[in-house]
Design an enzyme around this catalytic site. Structure first.
Site, mmCIF file in Angstrom:
data_model
loop_
_atom_site.group_PDB
_atom_site.id
_atom_site.type_symbol
_atom_site.label_atom_id
_atom_site.label_comp_id
_atom_site.label_asym_id
_atom_site.label_seq_id
_atom_site.Cartn_x
_atom_site.Cartn_y
_atom_site.Cartn_z
ATOM 1 N N HIS A 128 11.973 2.814 -3.476
ATOM 2 C CA HIS A 128 11.535 2.004 -4.623
ATOM 3 C C HIS A 128 12.166 2.406 -5.956
ATOM 4 C CE1 HIS A 128 8.557 0.054 -2.143
ATOM 5 N NE2 HIS A 128 7.857 1.161 -1.955
ATOM 6 N N ASP A 167 10.088 0.759 6.767
ATOM 7 C CA ASP A 167 8.885 1.134 6.012
ATOM 8 C C ASP A 167 8.009 -0.121 5.863
ATOM 9 O OD1 ASP A 167 8.236 3.473 3.629
ATOM 10 O OD2 ASP A 167 7.351 1.495 3.299
ATOM 11 N N HIS A 221 6.586 -1.145 3.360
ATOM 12 C CA HIS A 221 6.787 -1.771 2.052
ATOM 13 C C HIS A 221 8.200 -2.344 1.935
ATOM 14 C CE1 HIS A 221 3.451 1.122 1.315
ATOM 15 N NE2 HIS A 221 2.991 0.162 0.519
HETATM 16 C C1 TV1 Z 1 -3.074 8.565 -6.976
HETATM 17 C C2 TV1 Z 1 -4.247 8.824 -6.271
HETATM 18 C C3 TV1 Z 1 -2.279 7.483 -6.644
HETATM 19 C C4 TV1 Z 1 -4.612 7.996 -5.204
HETATM 20 C C5 TV1 Z 1 -1.872 5.513 -5.227
HETATM 21 C C6 TV1 Z 1 -1.510 2.769 -2.719
HETATM 22 C C7 TV1 Z 1 -2.650 6.628 -5.596
HETATM 23 C C8 TV1 Z 1 -2.274 4.715 -4.197
HETATM 24 C C9 TV1 Z 1 -3.834 6.895 -4.862
HETATM 25 C C10 TV1 Z 1 -1.465 3.570 -3.842
HETATM 26 C C11 TV1 Z 1 -3.459 5.042 -3.511
HETATM 27 C C12 TV1 Z 1 0.043 2.064 -3.992
HETATM 28 C C13 TV1 Z 1 0.432 -0.076 -6.378
HETATM 29 C C14 TV1 Z 1 -0.619 0.446 -8.649
HETATM 30 C C15 TV1 Z 1 0.190 -1.461 -8.527
HETATM 31 C C16 TV1 Z 1 0.496 -0.157 -7.888
HETATM 32 C C17 TV1 Z 1 7.633 6.120 -0.056
HETATM 33 C C18 TV1 Z 1 -0.133 -0.551 -10.813
HETATM 34 C C19 TV1 Z 1 -5.068 4.555 -1.816
HETATM 35 C C20 TV1 Z 1 7.861 4.679 0.148
HETATM 36 C C21 TV1 Z 1 4.109 2.955 -2.679
HETATM 37 C C22 TV1 Z 1 2.852 2.156 -2.820
HETATM 38 C C23 TV1 Z 1 4.649 2.992 -1.271
HETATM 39 C C24 TV1 Z 1 2.492 2.006 -4.256
HETATM 40 C C25 TV1 Z 1 5.842 3.915 -1.150
HETATM 41 C C26 TV1 Z 1 1.193 1.247 -4.470
HETATM 42 C C27 TV1 Z 1 6.627 3.767 0.130
HETATM 43 N N1 TV1 Z 1 -0.550 1.849 -2.852
HETATM 44 N N2 TV1 Z 1 -4.198 6.107 -3.841
HETATM 45 N N3 TV1 Z 1 -0.495 3.091 -4.623
HETATM 46 N N4 TV1 Z 1 -0.709 -0.775 -9.482
HETATM 47 N N5 TV1 Z 1 1.067 0.990 -5.874
HETATM 48 O O1 TV1 Z 1 -0.123 -0.890 -5.665
HETATM 49 O O2 TV1 Z 1 7.117 2.454 0.295
HETATM 50 O O3 TV1 Z 1 5.821 4.020 1.238
HETATM 51 O O4 TV1 Z 1 -3.845 4.237 -2.468
HETATM 52 ZN ZN ZN Z 2 5.881 2.358 2.346
HETATM 53 CA CA CA Z 3 10.521 -2.223 4.689
#
Ligand code: TV1
Ligand code: ZN
Ligand code: CA
Length: 396
Positions: free
Chosen positions: A157, A193, A195
């Site tokens: 990302h 992945d 995502h």
């Molecule tokens: C801190 C503590 C951060 C608990 C983030 C899940 C947390 C998430 C947390 C989380 C969580 C996301 C969004 C937030 C839109 C954003 C490595 C501004 C229980 C490659 C990244 C996902 C995936 C980001 C990365 C996503 C990868 N999901 N608990 N955050 N708002 N962010 O939705 O592709 O796997 O979830």
């Molecule tokens: Zn992911």
């Molecule tokens: Ca993917």
């Protein structure tokens, strides 16, 4: 086109830097770098280290990362410390401009959340995980290895100027650029992945020498990063060298491979890559704490096996994966697939074996099937047809 792998063993190199596994995103954060130490522990306990070369490398340099990022952003990453972030308003503001540190939750919970926290030794972490992917790319370009593995990489990302989705620097973009300046005319990027691989897609939208294909969970506009619609196919000269395969939540092995195999066969046929980069994010496994796809370890590994079947240099990277015992099981299994070695289901006794108690100390764990049957089949067939039409455009 596809070569029978006939048990033909490949030369494999593997990068694991234990310093990465001590990195802490914060108490409640889902990203746990320790999962890579668990993967390594499993790999070692199955005796796989004897069947490949473990190479140790220096961390990447700022110059290396300039292949993917602006100097301004890299200087910030280098200089940012938790102390400066906590004590200095101007630092917090500058960090926020690059999506680093806490932001109010968009969901309106009122609390501060931080996908990309300002953590201890952030710069060192970035240099190390990117260093592994870069060295792996160079090992392939040297011709000494057919497969190179860095489970700490795959941070798909990160953007030129911003952190995103737990990713600070985009080691994949750096590695692909190194392959392009190496000896490979065309590089295929495949992203399993859960995502959407937006950072890599954006970096090569207009680059005809790189094709990107992401399979990801997509439910309208809710699941992060909300991009990756089937209609998004890149720009201008490089049109149709971007492919997106959105999947319904609950998609399991059978449905996944009804799309993955025919699509990848056709991609191989029409794009004819000279090297392949596979981001093996393990959040597409059943029972993941963040995503909702339903692959088994064998189903996930089948993507690796399938791409290993082409005699092309292959770079295997990690990525997401939030149920850490599942992640380690999966990446260990995929290491064995790369080597061409069958490993038993019983997890050997080793320092982290207690993590696998909930899965009965078996590599191939079982999860309840969360898919909802026929409802998805029609949508899936439409996605496949749209993607195949895009590939037809590329073939003439
Ligand atoms: C801190 C503590 C951060 C608990 C983030 C899940 C947390 C998430 C947390 C989380 C969580 C996301 C969004 C937030 C839109 C954003 C490595 C501004 C229980 C490659 C990244 C996902 C995936 C980001 C990365 C996503 C990868 N999901 N608990 N955050 N708002 N962010 O939705 O592709 O796997 O979830
Ligand atoms: Zn992911
Ligand atoms: Ca993917």
């Amino acid at each position: 086109q596809q070569h029978a792998d006939g048990g033909g063993k490949k030369r494999v190199c593997y990068y694991y830097d234990p310093r990465i596994s001590y990195v802490d995103y914060g108490e409640k954060h889902e990203m746990v770098p320790h999962r890579v130490a668990m993967t390594h522990g499993l790999v070692k306990s199955y005796g796989l280290l004897d069947l490949m070369d473990r190479l140790r490398v220096a961390p990447a340099t700022k110059e290396d990362l300039l292949l993917a990022h602006s100097e301004d952003y890299l200087n910030l990453l280098r200089d940012l410390t938790p102390a400066a972030y906590d004590n200095d308003e101007a630092t917090r503001k500058r960090a926020a401009e690059h999506r680093l540190g806490s932001v109010p939750d968009e969901g309106g919970s009122g609390c501060l959340i931080s996908d990309n926290p300002v953590i201890e030794d952030l710069w060192d972490y970035c240099l190390r995980y990117a260093g592994g992917s870069l060295a792996a790319a160079r090992a392939l370009a040297s011709g000494r290895y057919e497969i190179a593995i860095n489970w700490s990489g795959g941070m798909h990302h990160a953007c030129e100027d911003k952190a995103s989705g737990f990713c600070y620097v985009n080691d994949i973009v750096v590695a692909i650029k190194a392959l392009l300046v190496g000896r490979f005319e065309r590089v295929l990027y495949v992203d399993i992945d859960a995502h959407h691989g937006d950072g890599v897609e954006n970096a090569f939208l207009k680059e005809s020498r790189v094709m990107t294909v992401s399979f990801h969970q997509y439910d309208g506009k809710k699941f992060f990063p909300r991009t990756g619609d089937v209609k998004d196919v890149g720009a201008t000269e490089a049109m149709y060298r971007t492919l997106n395969v959105p999947l319904d939540p609950g998609t399991g092995d059978v449905r996944y491979h009804k799309l993955f195999q025919p699509i990848m066969e056709r991609v191989m046929d029409v794009f004819r890559p000279d090297a392949v980069v596979l981001q093996c994010g393990a959040d597409s496994l059943a029972g993941d704490r963040i995503a909702g796809l339903g692959l088994s370890v064998r189903g996930h590994g089948k993507c690796v096996r399938f791409l290993c079947g082409y005699d092309l240099p292959l770079l295997l990277l990690g990525g997401g994966g939030y149920t850490i015992n599942h992640v380690a099981s999966c990446w260990c299994y995929e290491t064995a697939v790369a080597i061409g070695k069958e490993i038993p289901d019983d997890i050997p006794h080793h320092e982290y074996d207690k993590y696998y108690q909930s899965q009965g100390y078996k590599l191939h764990y079982h999860e309840a099937d969360r898919s909802n049957g026929k409802a998805q089949t029609k949508h899936m067939a439409e996605v496949k047809q749209r993607v195949m039409e895009h590939l037809d455009q590329l073939s003439d």
